[in-house]
Design a protein around this motif. Structure first.
Motif, mmCIF file in Angstrom:
data_model
loop_
_atom_site.group_PDB
_atom_site.id
_atom_site.type_symbol
_atom_site.label_atom_id
_atom_site.label_comp_id
_atom_site.label_asym_id
_atom_site.label_seq_id
_atom_site.Cartn_x
_atom_site.Cartn_y
_atom_site.Cartn_z
ATOM 1 N N LYS A 277 0.721 -1.244 -0.025
ATOM 2 C CA LYS A 277 -0.046 -0.032 -0.080
ATOM 3 C C LYS A 277 0.788 1.163 -0.085
ATOM 4 C CE LYS A 277 -3.900 -2.126 2.458
ATOM 5 N NZ LYS A 277 -4.730 -2.182 3.497
ATOM 6 N N CYS A 278 1.661 1.438 -1.191
ATOM 7 C CA CYS A 278 2.373 2.697 -1.237
ATOM 8 C C CYS A 278 2.146 3.197 -2.527
ATOM 9 C CB CYS A 278 3.973 2.306 -1.136
ATOM 10 S SG CYS A 278 4.315 1.570 -2.494
ATOM 11 N N SER A 279 2.324 4.594 -2.451
ATOM 12 C CA SER A 279 2.270 5.282 -3.808
ATOM 13 C C SER A 279 3.467 6.248 -3.791
ATOM 14 C CB SER A 279 0.997 6.308 -3.781
ATOM 15 O OG SER A 279 1.103 7.115 -2.823
ATOM 16 N N ILE A 280 4.006 6.560 -5.001
ATOM 17 C CA ILE A 280 5.219 7.154 -5.494
ATOM 18 C C ILE A 280 4.794 8.974 -5.728
ATOM 19 C CG2 ILE A 280 7.106 7.442 -6.954
ATOM 20 C CD1 ILE A 280 6.899 4.810 -5.249
ATOM 21 N N ASP A 281 5.578 9.540 -5.015
ATOM 22 C CA ASP A 281 5.771 11.047 -5.377
ATOM 23 C C ASP A 281 6.472 11.096 -6.586
ATOM 24 O OD1 ASP A 281 4.996 14.138 -4.419
ATOM 25 O OD2 ASP A 281 7.244 13.759 -4.865
ATOM 26 N N VAL A 282 5.803 11.401 -7.730
ATOM 27 C CA VAL A 282 6.352 11.407 -8.953
ATOM 28 C C VAL A 282 7.306 12.544 -9.241
ATOM 29 C CG1 VAL A 282 5.922 11.420 -11.552
ATOM 30 C CG2 VAL A 282 4.435 10.200 -9.965
ATOM 31 N N ASP A 283 6.912 13.745 -8.552
ATOM 32 C CA ASP A 283 7.652 14.909 -8.707
ATOM 33 C C ASP A 283 9.067 14.537 -8.068
ATOM 34 O OD1 ASP A 283 8.307 17.870 -9.290
ATOM 35 O OD2 ASP A 283 8.436 17.935 -7.268
ATOM 36 N N SER A 284 9.075 14.036 -6.936
ATOM 37 C CA SER A 284 10.566 13.969 -6.466
ATOM 38 C C SER A 284 11.234 12.632 -6.942
ATOM 39 C CB SER A 284 10.442 13.570 -4.930
ATOM 40 O OG SER A 284 9.429 12.440 -4.531
ATOM 41 N N TYR A 285 10.584 11.768 -7.382
ATOM 42 C CA TYR A 285 11.118 10.598 -8.235
ATOM 43 C C TYR A 285 11.801 11.112 -9.522
ATOM 44 C CZ TYR A 285 11.364 6.159 -10.684
ATOM 45 O OH TYR A 285 11.720 5.120 -11.545
ATOM 46 N N LEU A 286 10.787 11.955 -10.128
ATOM 47 C CA LEU A 286 11.716 12.412 -11.375
ATOM 48 C C LEU A 286 12.956 13.504 -11.215
ATOM 49 C CD1 LEU A 286 8.610 12.946 -13.671
ATOM 50 C CD2 LEU A 286 10.094 11.005 -13.477
ATOM 51 N N GLY A 288 15.626 12.623 -9.638
ATOM 52 C CA GLY A 288 16.752 11.962 -10.158
ATOM 53 C C GLY A 288 17.821 11.776 -8.859
ATOM 54 N N LEU A 289 17.398 12.281 -7.826
ATOM 55 C CA LEU A 289 18.389 12.295 -6.601
ATOM 56 C C LEU A 289 18.265 10.971 -5.906
ATOM 57 C CD1 LEU A 289 17.119 15.655 -5.202
ATOM 58 C CD2 LEU A 289 18.890 15.231 -6.427
ATOM 59 N N LEU A 290 19.296 10.896 -5.092
ATOM 60 C CA LEU A 290 19.489 9.526 -4.342
ATOM 61 C C LEU A 290 18.062 9.250 -3.528
ATOM 62 C CD1 LEU A 290 21.452 7.158 -3.500
ATOM 63 C CD2 LEU A 290 22.227 8.806 -1.571
ATOM 64 N N PHE A 291 17.444 10.111 -3.254
ATOM 65 C CA PHE A 291 16.263 9.889 -2.353
ATOM 66 C C PHE A 291 14.934 10.372 -3.071
ATOM 67 C CE2 PHE A 291 19.349 10.656 0.834
ATOM 68 C CZ PHE A 291 19.685 9.408 1.496
ATOM 69 N N TYR A 292 13.818 9.977 -2.910
ATOM 70 C CA TYR A 292 12.527 10.380 -3.193
ATOM 71 C C TYR A 292 11.482 10.121 -2.204
ATOM 72 C CZ TYR A 292 11.434 5.602 -5.617
ATOM 73 O OH TYR A 292 11.466 4.410 -5.700
ATOM 74 N N ASN A 293 10.321 10.802 -2.242
ATOM 75 C CA ASN A 293 9.374 10.569 -1.414
ATOM 76 C C ASN A 293 8.047 9.263 -1.856
ATOM 77 O OD1 ASN A 293 10.354 12.485 0.123
ATOM 78 N ND2 ASN A 293 9.017 14.096 -0.576
ATOM 79 N N ILE A 294 7.846 8.750 -0.871
ATOM 80 C CA ILE A 294 6.742 7.594 -0.906
ATOM 81 C C ILE A 294 5.801 7.799 0.228
ATOM 82 C CG2 ILE A 294 8.187 6.064 -2.069
ATOM 83 C CD1 ILE A 294 7.992 4.260 0.343
ATOM 84 N N THR A 295 4.556 7.377 -0.191
ATOM 85 C CA THR A 295 3.458 7.529 0.970
ATOM 86 C C THR A 295 3.173 6.038 1.266
ATOM 87 O OG1 THR A 295 2.538 9.615 0.248
ATOM 88 C CG2 THR A 295 1.140 8.124 1.595
ATOM 89 N N VAL A 296 3.175 5.529 2.609
ATOM 90 C CA VAL A 296 2.692 4.264 3.071
ATOM 91 C C VAL A 296 1.831 4.205 3.863
ATOM 92 C CG1 VAL A 296 3.682 2.059 3.969
ATOM 93 C CG2 VAL A 296 5.174 3.165 2.524
ATOM 94 N N ASP A 297 0.588 3.742 3.524
ATOM 95 C CA ASP A 297 -0.661 3.864 4.530
ATOM 96 C C ASP A 297 -1.058 5.075 4.841
ATOM 97 O OD1 ASP A 297 -1.149 1.088 4.404
ATOM 98 O OD2 ASP A 297 0.372 0.678 6.198
ATOM 99 N N GLY A 298 -0.815 6.014 3.948
ATOM 100 C CA GLY A 298 -1.186 7.589 4.241
ATOM 101 C C GLY A 298 0.122 8.179 4.927
ATOM 102 N N LYS A 299 1.201 7.593 5.022
ATOM 103 C CA LYS A 299 2.285 8.327 6.052
ATOM 104 C C LYS A 299 3.122 8.906 4.730
ATOM 105 C CE LYS A 299 3.095 7.712 10.088
ATOM 106 N NZ LYS A 299 3.642 7.351 11.320
ATOM 107 N N GLU A 300 3.811 9.930 4.688
ATOM 108 C CA GLU A 300 5.003 10.166 3.709
ATOM 109 C C GLU A 300 6.195 9.884 4.303
ATOM 110 O OE1 GLU A 300 6.349 14.481 2.141
ATOM 111 O OE2 GLU A 300 4.843 13.778 0.976
ATOM 112 N N MET A 301 7.089 9.221 3.729
ATOM 113 C CA MET A 301 8.298 8.596 4.014
ATOM 114 C C MET A 301 9.435 8.944 2.978
ATOM 115 S SD MET A 301 7.424 5.069 5.946
ATOM 116 C CE MET A 301 6.087 4.940 6.973
ATOM 117 N N VAL A 302 10.494 8.681 3.309
ATOM 118 C CA VAL A 302 11.692 8.879 2.388
ATOM 119 C C VAL A 302 12.542 7.686 1.897
ATOM 120 C CG1 VAL A 302 13.935 10.126 1.926
ATOM 121 C CG2 VAL A 302 12.153 11.240 3.251
ATOM 122 N N ILE A 303 12.508 7.345 0.744
ATOM 123 C CA ILE A 303 13.230 6.126 0.171
ATOM 124 C C ILE A 303 14.367 6.247 -0.361
ATOM 125 C CG2 ILE A 303 11.986 6.053 -1.830
ATOM 126 C CD1 ILE A 303 11.844 2.976 -1.906
#
Length: 315
Positions: A277-286, A288-303
């Motif tokens: 149950k995760c979704s990708i923050d496309v803006d941060s994904y694109l 191209g940095l070492l990290f980007y943001n994802i949301t897991v069960d409604g909570k924003e995290m860093v991957i």
């Protein structure tokens, strides 16, 4: 591939304040700001008490926090807003050009030494000397290799830095700007790719394509409602079987197959799996940095893009 392993500064929110982490996840710039932007050219815009300024990668102040808004630094200049007017400043804060609210509603991205700007819902281009191309377009993109993708009266085409139309085959309707030398075009109800000379490089088909990244573009097969990937020759190198797909960055791409979310390499090996149950923050994904943001069960995290390690900075 991009060199994303170099020392980074990535924005994170900690207890309602923003700071920046380095490669080892540690806060290298304390979380003391109300808002922050990404670093650009070694400088980031930061906000305190409703005002904006700039800091360096060491967390030192570059310019005082006294602007109403502040854009990213590029080519030793940036835009800032003061009393509804936009100023183009250098990295010493010296004003290179001022635009009134009667001329400009908003300044957007910067490329090819030109700023994309908006006025009354239309788009044009300006620089630190004046307005170069008037705001006449319904949609517009930043310049890339001397060409910008614009739309006027439901017709999309390319212009050069003088605002002149770059002519291609009039039967083609552009769907995407050029990426890695190729642009997605529509001919009737089929999609193909042309080069900058207007030559058809990837033949037309029913598959909807995307921009290229690292020699790969994801495609969507509407017959089976699945995503796959092609190379710059048009060969489908990863079969259309995914329910979602994002571009390859540093040799890795996010895909979703059924309930399984994962990151694969160009050989379709699974590098790591993600929470169901995760979704990708496309803006941060694109970015191209070492990290980007994802949301897991409604909570924003860093991957961490390369390892798949996920951390929560909100607690």
């Amino acid at each position: 591939m991009q060199d994303i392993i170099k020392e980074v500064r990535y924005p994170v929110e900690v207890n309602g304040k923003w700071g920046f982490i380095g490669n080892d996840w540690n806060l290298v710039i304390p979380a003391i700001y109300d808002e922050v932007d990404y670093f650009s050219n070694g400088v980031a815009a930061v906000s305190l008490d409703g005002k904006w300024g700039y800091i360096t990668v060491n967390g030192h102040s570059l310019l005082d926090i006294n602007y109403d808004q502040a854009g990213p630094y590029s080519n030793n200049q940036a835009w800032v807003e003061v009393n509804n007017n936009y100023l183009i400043i250098d990295n010493s804060g010296i004003v290179l050009k001022e635009y009134t609210y009667e001329e400009v509603d908003e300044i957007l991205s910067f490329s090819a030494n030109l700023y994309l700007f908006e006025k009354d819902g239309r788009y044009g281009y300006l620089d630190n000397r004046g307005i170069v191309i008037n705001a006449i377009y319904d949609e517009a993109s930043p310049f890339d290799n001397g060409a910008a993708f614009v739309t006027l009266k439901n017709v999309s085409f390319f212009i050069d830095i003088n605002g002149e139309v770059i002519n291609f085959n009039n039967d083609y309707k552009f769907q995407e700007a050029f990426s890695e030398g190729l642009a997605l075009v529509l001919n009737g109800n089929e999609y193909g790719y042309i080069n900058r000379s207007g030559n058809l490089i990837i033949p037309f088909s029913k598959q909807l394509g995307s921009s290229f990244s690292e020699g790969m573009a994801f495609i969507f097969d509407s017959k089976i409602m699945k995503y796959g990937y092609i190379n710059t020759s048009g060969t489908e190198v990863i079969n259309s079987k995914y329910d979602a797909a994002l571009p390859f960055i540093n040799g890795l791409a996010f895909v979703r197959e059924g309930k399984e979310a994962k990151v694969i390499d160009i050989n379709e090996n699974i590098r790591y799996s993600l929470p169901e149950k995760c979704s990708i923050d496309v803006d941060s994904y694109l970015k191209g940095l070492l990290f980007y943001n994802i949301t897991v069960d409604g909570k924003e995290m860093v991957i961490n893009r390369m390892s798949g390690e996920i951390r929560d900075f909100s607690e």
